[in-house]
Scaffold this motif. Structure first.
Motif, PDB file in Angstrom:
ATOM      1  N   GLU A  81      44.101  45.741  32.230  1.00  0.00           N
ATOM      2  CA  GLU A  81      42.733  45.846  31.720  1.00  0.00           C
ATOM      3  C   GLU A  81      42.159  44.485  31.355  1.00  0.00           C
ATOM      4  N   VAL A  82      42.975  43.625  30.777  1.00  0.00           N
ATOM      5  CA  VAL A  82      42.479  42.284  30.447  1.00  0.00           C
ATOM      6  C   VAL A  82      42.178  41.507  31.732  1.00  0.00           C
ATOM      7  N   MET A  83      43.081  41.618  32.706  1.00  0.00           N
ATOM      8  CA  MET A  83      42.841  40.928  33.980  1.00  0.00           C
ATOM      9  C   MET A  83      41.594  41.451  34.676  1.00  0.00           C
ATOM     10  N   LEU A  84      41.307  42.746  34.503  1.00  0.00           N
ATOM     11  CA  LEU A  84      40.196  43.369  35.218  1.00  0.00           C
ATOM     12  C   LEU A  84      38.844  43.113  34.552  1.00  0.00           C
ATOM     13  N   GLN A  85      38.838  42.497  33.384  1.00  0.00           N
ATOM     14  CA  GLN A  85      37.556  42.212  32.733  1.00  0.00           C
ATOM     15  C   GLN A  85      36.726  41.290  33.632  1.00  0.00           C
ATOM     16  N   GLN A  86      35.617  41.792  34.117  1.00  0.00           N
ATOM     17  CA  GLN A  86      34.704  41.017  34.975  1.00  0.00           C
ATOM     18  C   GLN A  86      35.379  40.480  36.228  1.00  0.00           C
ATOM     19  N   THR A  87      36.428  41.165  36.677  1.00  0.00           N
ATOM     20  CA  THR A  87      37.214  40.650  37.789  1.00  0.00           C
ATOM     21  C   THR A  87      37.561  41.799  38.731  1.00  0.00           C
ATOM     22  N   ALA A 109      41.239  40.844  43.398  1.00  0.00           N
ATOM     23  CA  ALA A 109      41.681  39.555  42.858  1.00  0.00           C
ATOM     24  C   ALA A 109      42.835  39.732  41.876  1.00  0.00           C
ATOM     25  N   VAL A 110      42.838  40.854  41.178  1.00  0.00           N
ATOM     26  CA  VAL A 110      43.826  41.062  40.113  1.00  0.00           C
ATOM     27  C   VAL A 110      45.215  41.394  40.647  1.00  0.00           C
ATOM     28  N   LYS A 111      45.293  42.102  41.738  1.00  0.00           N
ATOM     29  CA  LYS A 111      46.584  42.643  42.200  1.00  0.00           C
ATOM     30  C   LYS A 111      47.717  41.613  42.240  1.00  0.00           C
ATOM     31  N   ALA A 112      47.465  40.486  42.891  1.00  0.00           N
ATOM     32  CA  ALA A 112      48.530  39.495  43.036  1.00  0.00           C
ATOM     33  C   ALA A 112      48.922  38.898  41.684  1.00  0.00           C
ATOM     34  N   GLN A 155      51.058  41.425  39.771  1.00  0.00           N
ATOM     35  CA  GLN A 155      52.418  41.451  40.324  1.00  0.00           C
ATOM     36  C   GLN A 155      53.217  40.254  39.812  1.00  0.00           C
ATOM     37  N   ARG A 156      52.600  39.090  39.835  1.00  0.00           N
ATOM     38  CA  ARG A 156      53.272  37.863  39.420  1.00  0.00           C
ATOM     39  C   ARG A 156      53.627  37.904  37.921  1.00  0.00           C
ATOM     40  N   PHE A 157      52.661  38.294  37.105  1.00  0.00           N
ATOM     41  CA  PHE A 157      52.884  38.342  35.655  1.00  0.00           C
ATOM     42  C   PHE A 157      53.977  39.339  35.296  1.00  0.00           C
ATOM     43  N   THR A 158      53.942  40.527  35.891  1.00  0.00           N
ATOM     44  CA  THR A 158      54.930  41.540  35.503  1.00  0.00           C
ATOM     45  C   THR A 158      56.316  41.209  36.037  1.00  0.00           C
ATOM     46  N   THR A 159      56.367  40.409  37.106  1.00  0.00           N
ATOM     47  CA  THR A 159      57.674  39.961  37.592  1.00  0.00           C
ATOM     48  C   THR A 159      58.244  38.895  36.657  1.00  0.00           C
ATOM     49  N   LEU A 160      57.392  37.943  36.278  1.00  0.00           N
ATOM     50  CA  LEU A 160      57.847  36.876  35.385  1.00  0.00           C
ATOM     51  C   LEU A 160      58.114  37.401  33.970  1.00  0.00           C
ATOM     52  N   TRP A 161      57.229  38.309  33.509  1.00  0.00           N
ATOM     53  CA  TRP A 161      57.304  38.789  32.127  1.00  0.00           C
ATOM     54  C   TRP A 161      57.171  40.320  32.115  1.00  0.00           C
ATOM     55  N   PRO A 162      58.303  41.026  32.256  1.00  0.00           N
ATOM     56  CA  PRO A 162      58.268  42.489  32.404  1.00  0.00           C
ATOM     57  C   PRO A 162      57.857  43.235  31.144  1.00  0.00           C
ATOM     58  N   THR A 163      58.009  42.608  29.986  1.00  0.00           N
ATOM     59  CA  THR A 163      57.661  43.291  28.731  1.00  0.00           C
ATOM     60  C   THR A 163      56.774  42.392  27.881  1.00  0.00           C
ATOM     61  N   MET A 174      49.200  29.828  31.064  1.00  0.00           N
ATOM     62  CA  MET A 174      47.908  29.295  31.513  1.00  0.00           C
ATOM     63  C   MET A 174      47.979  28.911  32.992  1.00  0.00           C
ATOM     64  N   GLY A 175      49.119  28.362  33.403  1.00  0.00           N
ATOM     65  CA  GLY A 175      49.280  27.979  34.807  1.00  0.00           C
ATOM     66  C   GLY A 175      49.258  29.182  35.729  1.00  0.00           C
ATOM     67  N   GLU A 176      49.880  30.278  35.300  1.00  0.00           N
ATOM     68  CA  GLU A 176      49.893  31.483  36.129  1.00  0.00           C
ATOM     69  C   GLU A 176      48.519  32.144  36.170  1.00  0.00           C
ATOM     70  N   TRP A 177      47.732  31.952  35.100  1.00  0.00           N
ATOM     71  CA  TRP A 177      46.388  32.548  35.064  1.00  0.00           C
ATOM     72  C   TRP A 177      45.399  31.724  35.902  1.00  0.00           C
ATOM     73  N   ALA A 178      45.751  30.501  36.206  1.00  0.00           N
ATOM     74  CA  ALA A 178      44.825  29.598  36.905  1.00  0.00           C
ATOM     75  C   ALA A 178      44.272  30.239  38.169  1.00  0.00           C
ATOM     76  N   GLY A 179      42.964  30.159  38.325  1.00  0.00           N
ATOM     77  CA  GLY A 179      42.295  30.728  39.486  1.00  0.00           C
ATOM     78  C   GLY A 179      41.658  32.079  39.196  1.00  0.00           C
ATOM     79  N   LEU A 180      42.106  32.735  38.130  1.00  0.00           N
ATOM     80  CA  LEU A 180      41.563  34.064  37.815  1.00  0.00           C
ATOM     81  C   LEU A 180      40.274  33.972  36.997  1.00  0.00           C
ATOM     82  N   GLY A 181      40.082  32.834  36.307  1.00  0.00           N
ATOM     83  CA  GLY A 181      38.834  32.624  35.584  1.00  0.00           C
ATOM     84  C   GLY A 181      38.827  33.184  34.173  1.00  0.00           C
ATOM     85  N   TYR A 182      37.738  32.892  33.469  1.00  0.00           N
ATOM     86  CA  TYR A 182      37.583  33.331  32.066  1.00  0.00           C
ATOM     87  C   TYR A 182      38.881  33.089  31.280  1.00  0.00           C
ATOM     88  N   TYR A 183      39.190  31.818  31.096  1.00  0.00           N
ATOM     89  CA  TYR A 183      40.503  31.442  30.586  1.00  0.00           C
ATOM     90  C   TYR A 183      40.738  31.787  29.123  1.00  0.00           C
TER      91      TYR A 183
END
Length: 358
Positions: free
Chosen positions: A45-51, A55-58, A61-69, A82-91
């Motif tokens: 839901e946070v990723m999907l805000q205005q997005t 764009a969110v799918k990848a 997937q990356r976030f839940t693989t790196l940080w499952p909980t 912050m590095g993994e969020w780069a490119g998604l916007g609204y930092y």
DNA sequence: CAAACGTGGCA
DNA sequence: TTGCCAAGTTT
């Protein structure tokens, strides 16, 4: 129309047409009493805000693989997130994501609050997201009002008041449709309808489950709704960035201030951005050369950025050298990655080009 | 309440 | 090329 009928129609439609999304427990699995993971619902839901979903799918997937909980995320380094969020916007979302994760993993014992009231007010969780998590993850009868719902409801009831003034009226109308049964599926159903049938342009009214109830369609104005107040023109701002490396290949980067545009993100040192390029000094002595310009449009202004390059940097006045092995272009916000792309294509020949030192 | 806050896709 | 739009929140 009777209030119950809208939700019944939407739930029936959802049972056959729900989108298959990585964070979603579909209607069949939900009937088998499978429960969504609140952490994954919150993250999505946070990723999907205005997005967009696409764009969110990848990123999801990356976030839940790196940080499952949520505990894993809370324990992560700020720089990594912050590095993994780069490119998604609204930092600010990423900064608040970490704050929220650390509250939940700490004070709240690793559990998200299971009510809208408990969720609202956590960093990055506003009116929409609190209702979305409460309904989708915990099956509470809360009303989600996002852009999809605004569109569906404004058309269904032919609300001609422009947004954002129409928001309270749309919220009240939407609230009257929210069912006590399957509220989580209902929230996803009405948003799916908005995303796939009741689309902004060329809505597919002919296959809409609410077709015969829709006042906007009856009046022939559905596609023109919701109305929106006119938007302001975007001014142009200009600036300079310095994409430089030391003789050993280390890049001179800096972390931007935690608040404001691109706050907390890695970037190239440079000038402020204004109507005219502000006075400034290069971040280090070197034979700086012009690589060209990058154009980028933010939410509220256009930016023209002059890109300077050098590969013979001395001691920096600002920023810090990041060893080549630790530098990933994907850690950069898009405007900074554009500058890198332009610079990296020319840095091999910087010696031949440079004759004006600064 | 208005403004700040990113980015990519599409007509 | 330009403007609109996407599961909004914060100040």
């Amino acid at each position: 129309m009777r209030d119950a009928s809208v939700s019944e129609r939407l739930l029936d439609w959802y049972d056959g047409h729900a989108r298959d999304l990585p964070w979603r427990v579909g209607p069949a699995a939900r009937r088998a009493d499978e429960r969504p993971d609140p952490y994954r619902i919150w993250l999505s839901e946070v990723m999907l805000q205005q997005t967009t979903v696409a764009a969110v799918k990848a990123y999801f997937q990356r976030f839940t693989t790196l940080w499952p909980t949520v505990g894993d995320l809370a324990a992560a380094e700020d720089t990594a997130v912050m590095g993994e969020w780069a490119g998604l916007g609204y930092y600010a979302r990423a900064r608040n994501l970490l704050k929220c994760a650390r509250i939940v993993a700490g004070d709240l014992g690793g559990h998200f609050p299971d009510t809208r009231e408990g969720l609202a007010g956590l960093p990055g969780i506003g009116p929409y997201t609190s209702a979305a998590i409460a309904s989708i993850a915990f099956d509470r009868p809360e009303t989600v009002v996002d852009g999809n719902v605004e569109r569906v409801i404004s058309r269904l009831h032919a609300v001609e008041t422009p947004l954002p003034a129409a928001k309270p009226e749309l919220t009240a109308l939407a609230d009257a449709h929210t069912p006590q049964v399957r509220p989580g599926d209902y929230a996803q159903a009405i948003m799916d309808l908005g995303a796939t049938i009741c689309t902004p342009r060329s809505p597919a009214c002919g296959i809409c489950p609410l077709m015969d109830m829709c006042v906007g369609r009856a009046e022939g104005i559905a596609a023109t709704l919701p109305r929106k107040s006119p938007k302001k023109a975007k001014p142009v701002r200009r600036g300079v960035v310095y994409v430089g490396r030391r003789a050993d290949g280390a890049w001179l980067v800096e972390t931007r201030p935690q608040s404001g545009l691109l706050g907390g993100m890695r970037g190239w040192p440079g000038s402020d951005w204004a109507e005219a390029v502000p006075d400034h000094a290069p971040p280090a002595d070197a034979k700086w050369a012009e690589a060209g310009e990058v154009r980028h449009t933010f939410t509220h202004f256009h930016l023209i950025l002059d890109v300077m390059i050098a590969d013979d940097l001395k001691e920096p006045r600002r920023g810090r050298f990041l060893p080549s092995a630790e530098f990933r272009p994907s850690d950069l916000p898009t405007v900074m990655r554009k500058a890198f792309d332009l610079a990296s294509g020319q840095l091999g020949t910087v010696e031949q080009q440079s004759n004006g030192s600064v």
